[in-house]
Design an enzyme around this catalytic site. Structure first.
Site, PDB file in Angstrom:
ATOM      1  N   ARG A  39       0.821  -1.221   0.000  1.00 59.40           N
ATOM      2  CA  ARG A  39       0.000   0.000   0.000  1.00 59.40           C
ATOM      3  C   ARG A  39       0.847   1.259   0.000  1.00 59.40           C
ATOM      4  NH1 ARG A  39      -3.402  -1.494   5.002  1.00 59.40           N
ATOM      5  NH2 ARG A  39      -2.515  -3.562   4.984  1.00 59.40           N
ATOM      6  N   GLU A  68       1.151  -6.072  13.381  1.00 59.53           N
ATOM      7  CA  GLU A  68      -0.010  -6.228  14.266  1.00 59.53           C
ATOM      8  C   GLU A  68      -0.585  -7.635  14.150  1.00 59.53           C
ATOM      9  OE1 GLU A  68      -3.103  -3.425  13.382  1.00 59.53           O
ATOM     10  OE2 GLU A  68      -4.169  -3.816  15.243  1.00 59.53           O
TER      11      GLU A  68
HETATM   12  O1  LIG Z   1       3.024  -0.447  11.883  1.00 62.13           O
HETATM   13  P1  LIG Z   1       2.886  -1.933  11.635  1.00 62.13           P
HETATM   14  O2  LIG Z   1       2.343  -2.666  12.825  1.00 62.13           O
HETATM   15  O3  LIG Z   1       4.153  -2.530  11.131  1.00 62.13           O
HETATM   16  O4  LIG Z   1       1.763  -2.141  10.521  1.00 62.13           O
HETATM   17  C1  LIG Z   1       1.629  -1.298   9.403  1.00 62.13           C
HETATM   18  C2  LIG Z   1       1.842  -2.038   8.110  1.00 62.13           C
HETATM   19  O5  LIG Z   1       0.819  -3.038   7.933  1.00 62.13           O
HETATM   20  C3  LIG Z   1       0.211  -2.872   6.648  1.00 62.13           C
HETATM   21  O6  LIG Z   1       0.868  -3.594   5.663  1.00 62.13           O
HETATM   22  P2  LIG Z   1       0.721  -5.153   5.403  1.00 62.13           P
HETATM   23  O7  LIG Z   1       1.927  -5.832   5.959  1.00 62.13           O
HETATM   24  O8  LIG Z   1      -0.616  -5.629   5.850  1.00 62.13           O
HETATM   25  O9  LIG Z   1       0.908  -5.275   3.821  1.00 62.13           O
HETATM   26  P3  LIG Z   1       0.206  -4.720   2.491  1.00 62.13           P
HETATM   27  O10 LIG Z   1       0.565  -3.260   2.345  1.00 62.13           O
HETATM   28  O11 LIG Z   1       0.857  -5.562   1.450  1.00 62.13           O
HETATM   29  O12 LIG Z   1      -1.299  -4.912   2.582  1.00 62.13           O
HETATM   30  C4  LIG Z   1       0.371  -1.401   6.365  1.00 62.13           C
HETATM   31  O13 LIG Z   1       0.267  -1.112   4.972  1.00 62.13           O
HETATM   32  C5  LIG Z   1       1.734  -1.092   6.913  1.00 62.13           C
HETATM   33  O14 LIG Z   1       2.768  -1.365   5.985  1.00 62.13           O
HETATM   34  N1  LIG Z   2      -5.729  -1.986  11.625  1.00 59.77           N
HETATM   35  C1  LIG Z   2      -5.122  -1.983  10.432  1.00 59.77           C
HETATM   36  N2  LIG Z   2      -5.799  -1.633   9.321  1.00 59.77           N
HETATM   37  C2  LIG Z   2      -5.174  -1.629   8.110  1.00 59.77           C
HETATM   38  N3  LIG Z   2      -3.893  -1.949   7.938  1.00 59.77           N
HETATM   39  C3  LIG Z   2      -3.186  -2.292   9.017  1.00 59.77           C
HETATM   40  N4  LIG Z   2      -1.877  -2.637   9.178  1.00 59.77           N
HETATM   41  C4  LIG Z   2      -1.666  -2.908  10.478  1.00 59.77           C
HETATM   42  N5  LIG Z   2      -2.788  -2.722  11.199  1.00 59.77           N
HETATM   43  C5  LIG Z   2      -3.751  -2.334  10.306  1.00 59.77           C
END
Ligand SMILES: O=P(O)(O)OC[C@H]1O[C@H](OP(=O)(O)OP(=O)(O)O)[C@H](O)[C@@H]1O
Ligand SMILES: Nc1ncnc2[nH]cnc12
Length: 177
Positions: free
Chosen positions: A60, A97
């Protein structure tokens, strides 16, 4: 559009991808043309002077990071999930998370001391952003600033970044997880 207007474009999906997680979904924001454009306007205003490149975190963070880099007229550095880059990489494992992951970069894309602005859609625990910043620093770049569309302040990510010497801003906060 104000930041409050943008916040109304975020969709909240309960219990995704796991029970108890309130998933803050940016797809409804980026599907809105005015919302997407205004988001990049707001991020661009927060970009520090001297930003030489933008690094975005897969997946993202690529959406907002590339648009912001193009707006600023600087290059984009992809921080990729493990195993995707076709060259020798440096990598960092981290916990998030709802799971564990690893990010990698091609260190040859960065010049020594280059001021890199880190961008992602959301900061929760900060584990992802911290791992990305550590990688950028290991590659010899400066990474002292980060921008997010969404902060989940109760998860403490922005505090963790501050402790690592990284100033961060987000366009909006959501309470809870
Ligand atoms: O602060 P944190 O606890 O590390 O979480 C935040 C991260 O989690 C999500 O990505 P995700 O790993 O779900 O991947 P994506 O962007 O491929 O959906 C979001 O886009 C951040 O990169
Ligand atoms: N609550 C949340 N919603 C969307 N993206 C996330 N990445 C980590 N926590 C998230």
């Amino acid at each position: 559009m104000t930041r409050d207007d943008l916040k109304t474009l975020i969709r909240t999906v309960p219990d995704f991808p796991a029970a108890g997680i309130q998933f803050r979904d940016i797809t409804t924001l980026i599907a809105d043309g005015r919302g997407l454009s205004a988001t990049i306007d707001h991020l661009a205003r927060l970009a520090p002077p001297g930003t030489a490149s933008v690094a975005g975190i897969e997946a993202r963070g690529f959406i907002f990071g590339t648009a912001l880099a193009a707006r600023l007229g600087v290059g984009f550095i992809p921080v990729r999930k493990a195993g995707k880059l076709p060259v020798e990489t440096i990598g960092q494992d981290y916990a998030l998370e709802y799971g564990e992951a690893r990010v990698e970069i091609d260190p040859t894309l960065l010049s020594p001391g280059e001021q890199v602005l880190l961008v992602d859609d959301l900061i929760a625990t900060g584990g992802t952003a911290l791992a990305a910043a550590q990688l950028l620093r290991r590659a010899g770049a400066r990474c002292d600033n980060a921008l997010f569309v969404i902060d989940l302040p109760e998860l403490g990510g922005a505090d963790r970044l501050r402790d690592a010497g990284i100033a961060s801003h987000a366009l909006m906060d959501f309470a809870g997880h």
